[in-house]
Design a protein around this motif. Structure first.
Motif, short mmCIF file in Angstrom:
data_model
loop_
_atom_site.label_atom_id
_atom_site.label_comp_id
_atom_site.label_asym_id
_atom_site.label_seq_id
_atom_site.Cartn_x
_atom_site.Cartn_y
_atom_site.Cartn_z
N UNK A 1 0.86 -1.19 0.00
CA UNK A 1 0.00 0.00 0.00
C UNK A 1 0.89 1.24 0.00
N UNK A 2 1.29 1.68 -1.18
CA UNK A 2 2.21 2.81 -1.28
C UNK A 2 1.63 4.06 -0.63
N UNK A 3 2.45 4.81 0.04
CA UNK A 3 2.02 6.10 0.60
C UNK A 3 1.42 5.99 2.00
N UNK A 4 0.97 4.81 2.38
CA UNK A 4 0.40 4.66 3.72
C UNK A 4 1.50 4.16 4.65
N UNK A 5 1.77 4.95 5.67
CA UNK A 5 2.88 4.64 6.58
C UNK A 5 2.50 3.47 7.49
N UNK B 1 1.07 4.09 10.95
CA UNK B 1 -0.30 4.62 10.96
C UNK B 1 -1.30 3.51 10.64
N UNK B 2 -0.92 2.67 9.69
CA UNK B 2 -1.78 1.55 9.33
C UNK B 2 -1.94 0.60 10.52
N UNK C 1 -4.16 2.13 13.15
CA UNK C 1 -5.59 2.14 12.77
C UNK C 1 -6.20 0.75 12.94
N UNK C 2 -5.48 -0.26 12.46
CA UNK C 2 -6.04 -1.60 12.57
C UNK C 2 -6.15 -2.01 14.04
N UNK D 1 -9.01 0.00 15.67
CA UNK D 1 -10.32 -0.40 15.16
C UNK D 1 -10.77 -1.70 15.84
N UNK E 1 3.39 0.62 3.87
CA UNK E 1 2.96 -0.75 4.19
C UNK E 1 3.41 -1.73 3.10
#
Lengths: 264, 478
Positions: free
Chosen positions: A98-102, A105-106, A109-110, A113, A150
């Motif tokens: 997932x390019x661009x998503x650090x 942070x990922x 979030x998971x 959630x 990611x």
């Protein structure tokens, strides 16, 4: 480990499924209880990976028959994200980039959630940083993993470690590891297996989907199932894996047909 | 998964209401008399009428540009009304005097002039159709010598400044739509930051097109004197009509020695419905002149609306050591078309420019980046860095990149990077498998993709832009 009278986590009965109209699963049965480690082995194309994706809820597969109960609940009543929150975890054979998503942070979030849905406290970025760094030690990951996108540009081994890191964070009831050993060198295999072993406990269950016996030297299964043409045709203990390693898969199918013929 | 996503698609355009305020609308059509009428209505000086008429003459001889990668039926320029003003007139001294209906409109738009902007310390100049209706914070700004008012007021109160700079960055003959704007512009914003003054707050203008079949031709001019600096924000919305409306604005920026102008836009004009009916034709010319040494012009745009966007905010780097920047996110969905980018013209020595463009195409839309980096013979030591990334969402959208590089000085350094990526089912499945629903996943992916640009936006706008993008793209994946 097999515990007497432990609760059933996963109960699959007569599962049939198709992809693009082609039948892949043809009446699969499997029962998994808490505390157990199961290995599903079988030749390419036998339906192992399809089975793991169906459990996670991939939309490309259509379930055409049978049932799957997860912790006493109809699994097919739950959307993929609801299954994850309820404790179904799939370690991907090919983790998605997932390019661009650090990554940090990922991961946060998971984690948050899933925690929220389980009625637990979220962690703020600083608390989470402490938490995740501790978990990363388990997998001997360097902290710079957190700052990268990611899975982007990760080596095969790094991707698999990132998967097991998420398993460690999300504390699943049922962890399905789809060909987690593929693409790993021997050191990475040892690290990943060691991580999984430390996560296994009497309250969760692990299903290893694998082509080779190699992984099972490190993660010792309680049951080994052989899958062929969309169903499980033989079940045994860990010694079955060694037999498969030396004799291949063909004899299992021949034996199965002979037994089936005798019964008929 | 796709079914749930489908339900999220085609969320109604939330600014698509019409305000029932009586408007003073000119008859349709354009000729020299229309222009005289506009000029008379606005009680303009003779020189401005001449400027308009000359522009009109030039426009008559020009052709509509056909090179952009966009397609639409030929526009009938005689079927457009070139002047529309809310009828309720005389000058307003405070917000209490504003038509309550108008205020409700602003509330619906999420622009509560009274409270939020005051708290946020933003001065707002509101352009409703073609006429500026309210300017807040004018007095406070005047204390430090800053002039921030509508273009009409500027023409009356500061004619010498307007005359000195109007059309100097974008001459009327620059292009078809600039010529049209120069002939018929009705209002816009004017901003003047005197020598050495750092504008103490972000200045903001909110544009809105309200009348069906009226064009909006606003004209903005910002001048930063030596050592001055200003950050200017522009937001745009329009109600939903089934016909197409033309928006042909011109924005000119002038930065003198050591001056700094930052111009941020969040454009959310009505984009047409999910079948591509209606929507704004956004044909805009924006250019900044970095005239002085060490001056800096920075454009940041988040383009999410309009049926068609044709827009290239540019920098002419005339002063030695001047800096030009362009940060852009352009999102298209359904049948939207965008052809947008920038021009960096290096004239002075050691001039530097940065281009970061992020295009996101969903639905059946087409999104093109078109950019020019030009280094003049005398621009010794010029440097440019360009990065153009495209993201495709779904199976039917298009992304295109048209970079032009013209270098006439061998001491310059030009870098260009480009990438194309895709939000796929597999990425969303990966998120779902970790408990994250499609909406949150798309938002995270898009934010990650756009973060280099969002970082450039003022805080308030960054939050708005993030929300707008998620809203815009919800349900378009799968």
């Amino acid at each position: 480990m097999i515990y007497p009278d432990s609760k059933i986590v996963l109960e699959v009965r007569g599962l049939c499924a198709t992809v693009n109209g082609t039948e892949i699963l043809k009446g699969l049965d499997l029962t998994v209880r808490r505390g157990e480690v199961h290995a599903i082995m079988g030749p390419n194309g036998s339906g192992k990976s399809t089975f793991s994706k169906i459990l996670a809820g991939h939309s490309a597969y259509e379930v055409t028959g049978g049932s799957v109960m997860f912790e006493g609940q109809n699994l097919f009543d739950l959307a993929p994200e609801e299954r994850a929150r309820a404790g179904v975890f799939l370690a991907f054979q090919y983790p998605i980039e997932i390019p661009g998503v650090i990554n940090s942070q990922f991961l946060r979030l998971t984690y948050n959630t899933v925690q929220t849905h389980r009625g637990k406290e979220e962690l703020d970025p600083l608390e989470f940083d402490d938490y995740v760094r501790e978990k990363m030690k388990l997998l001997e990951m360097s902290p710079d993993f957190l700052e990268r996108s990611v899975n982007e540009g990760f080596s095969g081994g790094e991707k698999k470690r990132n998967e097991i890191l998420q398993m460690a964070m999300l504390d699943p009831r049922l962890a399905i590891l789809d060909e987690t050993d593929s693409g790993l060198d021997i050191d990475a295999l040892r690290i990943v297996a060691n991580g999984v072993n430390q996560l296994a406990n009497k309250d969760n269950a692990i299903v290893l989907v694998t082509h080779y016996q190699r992984l099972l030297n490190y993660i010792v299964p309680d049951y080994v199932h052989v899958m062929e043409a969309g169903r499980i045709i033989k079940t045994g203990g860990k010694e079955l894996a060694l037999e498969l390693e030396s004799r291949g898969y063909d004899w299992v199918g021949v034996e199965h047909k002979a037994v089936a013929g005798a019964v008929a | 998964m796709s079914a749930t996503l489908q339900n999220l698609v085609n969320q109604p355009y939330k600014h698509g209401f019409v305000t029932s305020i009586e408007s003073d609308v000119a008859p349709k059509g354009l000729n020299a008399d229309t222009i005289r009428m506009i000029s008379t209505k606005k009680k303009e000086p003779e020189w401005l009428l001449e400027f308009r008429l000359k522009s009109y003459e030039a426009w008559l001889k020009m052709e509509e540009p056909v090179w952009p990668n966009v397609h639409y039926p030929k526009i009938d320029f005689q079927a457009i009304s070139y002047y529309s003003a809310p009828k309720q007139k005389p000058k307003l001294k405070s917000m209490d005097e504003v038509d309550p209906e108008l205020l409700r409109t602003f509330e619906k738009l999420g622009v509560p002039l009274h409270e939020r902007m005051a708290l946020a310390g933003v001065a707002v100049d509101v352009i409703f159709d073609s006429v500026s209706v309210a300017t807040t914070y004018k007095d406070k700004l005047a204390e430090v010598g800053i002039i921030f008012c509508s273009m009409s007021e500027a023409v009356h109160d500061h004619p010498e400044l307007v005359q000195k700079y109007l059309g100097t960055v974008i001459p009327p003959s620059d292009n078809f739509y600039a010529a049209l704007n120069s002939a018929v512009f009705t209002d816009g914003s004017f901003c003047y930051i005197p020598k050495g003054v750092k504008c103490p707050m972000d200045l903001s203008t909110y544009f809105r097109i309200n009348t069906e079949e009226s064009g909006q031709f606003e004209r903005t001019l910002i001048v930063a004197e030596e050592g001055a600096s200003v950050s200017y924000l522009e937001g745009c919305t329009a109600p939903a009509f089934s016909s197409n409306q033309l928006h042909a604005a011109v924005v000119e920026l002038v930065a003198l020695d050591n001056a700094d102008i930052k111009y941020s836009t969040v454009q959310n004009w009505y984009a047409g419905d999910e079948k591509g009916v209606g929507g704004i034709y956004n044909f805009v010319t924006k250019r900044g002149l970095a005239k002085g040494v060490n001056s800096r012009i920075s454009w940041t745009q988040v383009e999410t609306g309009s049926a068609i966007t044709w827009k290239y905010p540019s920098c002419v780097l005339l002063g030695d050591n001047s800096v030009g920047e362009f940060y852009s996110v352009a999102v298209t969905n359904h049948y939207q078309q965008a052809d947008t980018g920038t021009k960096m013209i290096h004239v002075g020595k050691n001039t530097r420019s940065t281009i970061v463009s992020k295009g996101i195409s969903a639905g059946h839309s087409n999104n093109s980046y078109r950019g020019l980096v030009k280094v003049a013979p005398g621009a010794t030591g010029a440097r440019n860095y360009s990065q153009c990334d495209s993201m495709l969402v779904g199976q039917n959208s298009g992304a295109h990149t048209f970079p032009y590089i013209q270098v006439a000085n061998n001491s310059s350094q030009i870098e260009h990077e480009a990438s194309t990526s895709k939000i796929g089912e597999d990425q969303l499945f990966y998120f779902a498998q970790r408990g994250i629903d499609a909406e949150a996943a798309v938002s995270m992916i898009i934010n990650g993709f756009c973060k280099d640009v969002f970082q450039q936006l003022p805080m308030e706008f960054a939050v708005e832009a993030t929300a707008l993008l998620s809203f815009k793209l919800e349900g378009s994946v799968g």
